[in-house]
Scaffold this motif. Structure first.
Motif, short mmCIF file in Angstrom:
data_model
loop_
_atom_site.label_atom_id
_atom_site.label_comp_id
_atom_site.label_asym_id
_atom_site.label_seq_id
_atom_site.Cartn_x
_atom_site.Cartn_y
_atom_site.Cartn_z
N SER A 1 12.60 42.15 -99.85
CA SER A 1 12.88 42.08 -98.43
C SER A 1 13.25 40.65 -98.06
O SER A 1 13.35 39.78 -98.94
CB SER A 1 11.67 42.54 -97.60
N ASP A 2 13.44 40.41 -96.77
CA ASP A 2 13.83 39.08 -96.31
C ASP A 2 12.64 38.22 -95.91
O ASP A 2 12.82 37.16 -95.31
CB ASP A 2 14.76 39.22 -95.09
N ARG A 3 11.42 38.63 -96.26
CA ARG A 3 10.23 37.91 -95.82
C ARG A 3 9.96 36.68 -96.68
O ARG A 3 9.97 36.74 -97.92
CB ARG A 3 9.02 38.82 -95.87
N VAL A 4 9.70 35.56 -96.02
CA VAL A 4 9.30 34.31 -96.68
C VAL A 4 8.08 33.76 -95.95
O VAL A 4 8.03 33.80 -94.71
CB VAL A 4 10.44 33.27 -96.65
N ASP B 1 11.59 35.73 -91.23
CA ASP B 1 12.44 36.85 -91.61
C ASP B 1 13.86 36.32 -91.74
O ASP B 1 14.52 36.00 -90.75
CB ASP B 1 12.37 37.95 -90.55
N LEU B 2 14.33 36.19 -92.99
CA LEU B 2 15.65 35.62 -93.21
C LEU B 2 16.75 36.49 -92.64
O LEU B 2 17.89 36.03 -92.47
CB LEU B 2 15.88 35.40 -94.71
N GLY B 3 16.45 37.74 -92.32
CA GLY B 3 17.43 38.60 -91.66
C GLY B 3 17.78 38.12 -90.27
O GLY B 3 18.80 38.53 -89.71
N ASP B 4 16.94 37.25 -89.70
CA ASP B 4 17.21 36.72 -88.36
C ASP B 4 18.10 35.49 -88.40
O ASP B 4 18.41 34.91 -87.34
CB ASP B 4 15.89 36.35 -87.68
N PRO C 1 10.14 19.79 -73.71
CA PRO C 1 10.28 20.51 -74.98
C PRO C 1 11.70 21.05 -75.16
O PRO C 1 12.25 21.69 -74.27
CB PRO C 1 9.27 21.64 -74.86
N ALA C 2 12.28 20.79 -76.33
CA ALA C 2 13.59 21.36 -76.66
C ALA C 2 13.38 22.75 -77.24
O ALA C 2 12.42 22.99 -77.98
CB ALA C 2 14.31 20.47 -77.66
N PRO C 3 14.24 23.69 -76.91
CA PRO C 3 14.06 25.05 -77.44
C PRO C 3 14.27 25.08 -78.95
O PRO C 3 15.11 24.36 -79.50
CB PRO C 3 15.12 25.85 -76.70
N TYR C 4 13.50 25.92 -79.62
CA TYR C 4 13.68 26.10 -81.06
C TYR C 4 15.02 26.78 -81.27
O TYR C 4 15.39 27.70 -80.52
CB TYR C 4 12.55 26.95 -81.65
N PRO C 5 15.81 26.36 -82.27
CA PRO C 5 17.18 26.88 -82.41
C PRO C 5 17.22 28.40 -82.54
O PRO C 5 16.54 29.00 -83.38
CB PRO C 5 17.66 26.21 -83.71
N ALA C 6 18.04 29.02 -81.71
CA ALA C 6 18.16 30.49 -81.73
C ALA C 6 18.85 31.00 -82.99
O ALA C 6 18.70 32.17 -83.35
CB ALA C 6 18.93 30.95 -80.49
N SER C 7 19.61 30.13 -83.66
CA SER C 7 20.32 30.55 -84.86
C SER C 7 19.43 30.60 -86.09
O SER C 7 19.84 31.14 -87.12
CB SER C 7 21.49 29.60 -85.13
N LEU C 8 18.22 30.07 -85.97
CA LEU C 8 17.29 30.05 -87.11
C LEU C 8 16.21 31.10 -86.90
O LEU C 8 15.82 31.39 -85.76
CB LEU C 8 16.65 28.67 -87.24
N PRO C 9 15.70 31.68 -87.97
CA PRO C 9 14.59 32.64 -87.81
C PRO C 9 13.37 31.92 -87.25
O PRO C 9 12.93 30.90 -87.79
CB PRO C 9 14.35 33.15 -89.24
N ARG C 10 12.82 32.44 -86.18
CA ARG C 10 11.68 31.77 -85.55
C ARG C 10 10.41 32.01 -86.38
O ARG C 10 10.04 33.17 -86.63
CB ARG C 10 11.47 32.25 -84.13
N PRO C 11 9.73 30.96 -86.79
CA PRO C 11 8.50 31.15 -87.58
C PRO C 11 7.42 31.85 -86.76
O PRO C 11 7.20 31.53 -85.59
CB PRO C 11 8.08 29.71 -87.92
N PHE C 12 6.77 32.81 -87.40
CA PHE C 12 5.66 33.52 -86.78
C PHE C 12 4.37 33.02 -87.42
O PHE C 12 4.21 33.03 -88.65
CB PHE C 12 5.80 35.03 -86.99
N ASP C 13 3.42 32.58 -86.60
CA ASP C 13 2.19 31.96 -87.08
C ASP C 13 1.19 33.04 -87.53
O ASP C 13 0.69 33.82 -86.73
CB ASP C 13 1.57 31.10 -85.98
#
Length: 693
Positions: A130-133, A189-192, A212-224
């Motif tokens: 899967s795309d999970r890292v 999720d690398l699919g994002d 605060p600057a927004p986290y880039p929308a083009s990158l998969p947002r890390p989930f804690d």
């Protein structure tokens, strides 16, 4: 094979070094992390190289950057992940934090996958299908999201605030302070991942630089996966199921000083967790999940005490932790790595064994482990070739540097192409052993210079390993006996009591009594080697680092048989050491107070008759600088002349840790040691290394 330049330290530090190996999902190529000396000779730069996985072809360099790349890992799609502080064209120009990058299998430039203000510490696990890292990263404690965390980091940096407030132990590790950020496990999720052109909007005059600057929308947002963790996510291993749905991690449950390791399963989408293994006094670590996602393997070890060491046990269960059972119960070895074989019916393991580190197959059905490799090598980074019984790994000995190989199902070993080819040393190596007074076999390696013979016996260097729970079985760039052999010394590399690879009872030999069997074992095997006609028993010296430094100090206080002793990063006053090391709980737990006092080398300073070269780094938090300072002070008080001069020397590195890692510092380290030995073993005039001033 090619001959390595051990006569010249400058040439030695230029040798390319293979440090790690990753294997593509189809097993067709291996990616090596290779370190080379920088142009100015003051650091090592790491790059990734691809080599065919079948032993054919030639190496291809994949990455080039001034910051270097490491931590390579393949995705299920065959893309290559790595960690690097290389510039991100879309990030702030002064951002020096390491991030996660992806090099597409289809071709094209590498691209960043994260833009965390504090960077990425490493890759924890990657899903097979899967795309999970899962990545390791450090986040400040109080902010609620990534944007606020980045803003707070910016305010600390702008105000030049470096203060850290602690409310739990520990406060530092190895060579760095802990905090104010805390370790987290983050899921991606690398699919994002999306392609998005950078915006050209410039901030107006009313922009808030601290907002605060927004986290880039083009990158998969890390989930804690571990919110508000404290030191919980100082993980001792992470695994993810092939479908990416579940992460299994060994997390730290805090205690007054040490706590314990437990195994938890975390839902990668929701963060919901359940505890799989939580046993009082037991550490559960190193989880591995089968290729079909149904079976979990991990290791358990009870906390050791002064009564003796405890075994490293291998346990297997269903993914949810049910049906847990121990396997390999009669195997008197400790697994140093575990992976599922391609058919999931057995494990592929490495373990120290009789001065080597072979590869083993451990059946899940409880039958006896099978040793797969039977040469003199130590194997590491073992990867299973999908759909095959073949393996790919790195291997080395004391005279052959790490290099990649393919291990066939029948045990045959085929070297792979490498940008740093396997080496051929001019020295030769022999297996040596003796029998201690109580009948115990004690063995080691003897590295001999080419010219050593009955008519030209070589002076002897006794090198004592660190640990102490370790074995002298693999190549070391930091302590390389071939450099001494090139200068005419024979080097004895023994495994005395407390060493691994000889069974639990041998690890327990000298437990809570370091000055007993470990010392007498060292003297016994030295006696045996000195009796050889190709060894000059009148010209001997000893040296060791960490626990080896402890033993060097103990040897100095108990015999004058050696002409010189080098003691590096050494334990000197055990009561002081136990309270200042970064592992206080462990060292306090394995000794009784009486044994700690009885076996402390500083009690015997008045008996020292051998010149000592004391070496210590100020950034050493494992054996803090106070040990070296107190040793030097005690030597001066006990042995300095009226004018303050002494036969002893103290080599101090303000910018090094437990190891001497910077290339030019390593050169100074070796130069000083060889000058010291040349003075006292050969009787030559002292020659101060030039760059010491």
């Amino acid at each position: 094979m090619y001959r390595m330049p051990f006569d010249s330290l400058d040439d030695y530090i230029r040798i390319p070094r293979v440090e790690a190996l990753a294997l593509s999902p189809d097993g067709g190529r291996a990616v090596l992390t290779v370190a080379t000396l920088s142009k100015d000779g003051t650091s090592y730069e790491k790059a990734l190289w691809s080599v065919p996985g079948d032993g054919t072809g030639s190496p291809t360099r994949l990455t080039r950057s001034a910051k270097g790349e490491a931590g390579a890992w393949f995705t299920a799609a065959g893309d290559l992940l790595f960690v690097s502080a290389r510039p991100d064209a879309e990030a702030d120009g002064d951002d020096e934090a390491a991030q996660l990058w992806l090099l597409p299998a289809a071709g094209g430039d590498a691209r960043p996958i994260t833009r965390l203000a504090g960077g990425v510490s490493g890759i924890g696990a990657v899903s097979e299908a899967s795309d999970r890292v899962v990545i390791n990263a450090e986040l400040l404690r109080t902010p609620d999201d990534l944007e606020a965390e980045a803003a707070l980091r910016g305010r600390r940096k702008k105000a030049k605030v470096a203060a850290i407030l602690h409310d739990s132990y520990p406060v530092r590790f190895w060579d760095h302070d802990l905090g104010p950020a805390e370790p987290h496990l983050l899921s991606l999720d690398l699919g994002d991942l999306a392609d998005e052109l950078p915006t050209t909007d410039a901030p107006g005059d009313d922009s808030d630089d601290d907002a605060p600057a927004p986290y880039p929308a083009s990158l998969p947002r890390p989930f804690d996966l571990t919110p508000r963790p404290g030191r919980e996510a100082d993980s001792a291993g992470t695994a993810v199921t092939p479908d990416g749905a579940t992460v299994v991690a060994s997390l730290r449950v805090p205690g007054p000083q040490e706590g314990r390791r437990v195994l938890v399963a975390i839902d990668a989408a929701t963060g919901e967790r359940r505890t799989l293994v939580d046993l009082p006094g037991i550490d559960a670590a190193a989880p591995v999940i089968s290729h079909d996602g149904t079976t979990l393997v991990h290791v358990r070890q009870a906390k050791a005490s002064p009564a003796g060491p405890t075994d490293v046990e291998i346990w297997v269960s269903a993914l949810d932790g049910t049906g847990a059972r121990r396997i390999a119960t009669g195997w008197d070895r400790w697994a140093t790595s575990l992976a599922f074989a391609a058919d999931d019916a057995s494990l592929i393991a490495t373990a120290d064994s009789d001065g080597r580190a072979p590869v083993f197959r451990i059946p899940l059905d409880g039958s006896a482990p099978e040793q797969l490799t039977r040469d003199d090598f130590a194997y590491a980074d073992v990867r299973v070739v999908p759909g095959s019984d073949d393996l790919v790994a790195l291997r080395s000995t004391w005279v052959i540097a790490p290099h990649p190989v393919r291990i066939g199902a029948d045990g045959t070993v085929t070297p792979l192409a490498s940008p740093a080819p396997a080496t051929e040393a001019s020295a030769r190596i022999e297996d040596v052993e003796t029998t201690a007074a109580d009948g115990t076999r004690v063995r080691g390696w003897l590295v001999l210079p080419e010219q050593a013979s009955d008519s030209e016996p070589a002076p002897l260097l006794l090198w004592i390993h660190g640990g102490p729970v370790a074995s002298f079985n693999a190549w070391s760039w930091r302590w390389n006996p071939l450099l001494a052999a090139a200068r005419g010394y024979a080097v004895l590399l023994p495994d005395p009591g407390l060493s691994t690879g000889y069974g639990l009872d041998f690890v327990g030999r000298g437990w809570n009594a370091w000055g007993d069997e470990p010392y007498t074992d060292l003297m016994s095997i030295t006696d045996a080697v000195e009796a050889r006609p190709d060894i000059d028993e009148t010209r001997t010296a000893a040296m060791g680092g960490s626990f080896g430094g402890y033993m060097a100090n103990w040897v100095a206080g108990h015999t004058d048989r050696f002409r010189a002793i080098v003691t590096h990063a050494s334990l000197w006053a055990l009561d002081q050491f136990a309270g200042t090391t970064d592992m206080t709980a462990y060292w306090s737990r394995i000794f009784t107070p009486e044994a700690m006092e009885a076996h402390s080398p500083n009690r015997h300073v008045a008996s020292i008759r051998t010149p000592l070269l004391v070496i210590h780094g100020d950034k050493d938090y494992r054996v803090p600088i106070g040990e070296g300072l107190r040793l030097w002070s005690d030597l001066a008080a006990a042995h300095a002349a009226e004018d303050g001069t002494t036969v002893h020397r103290y080599l101090y590195f303000p910018d090094e840790n437990h190891w001497i890692l910077k290339p030019q510092n390593a050169v100074i380290w070796y130069e000083t040691i060889f000058a010291f030995l040349d003075q006292h073993v050969h009787g030559n005039d002292w020659q101060r290394p030039e760059l010491l001033g």
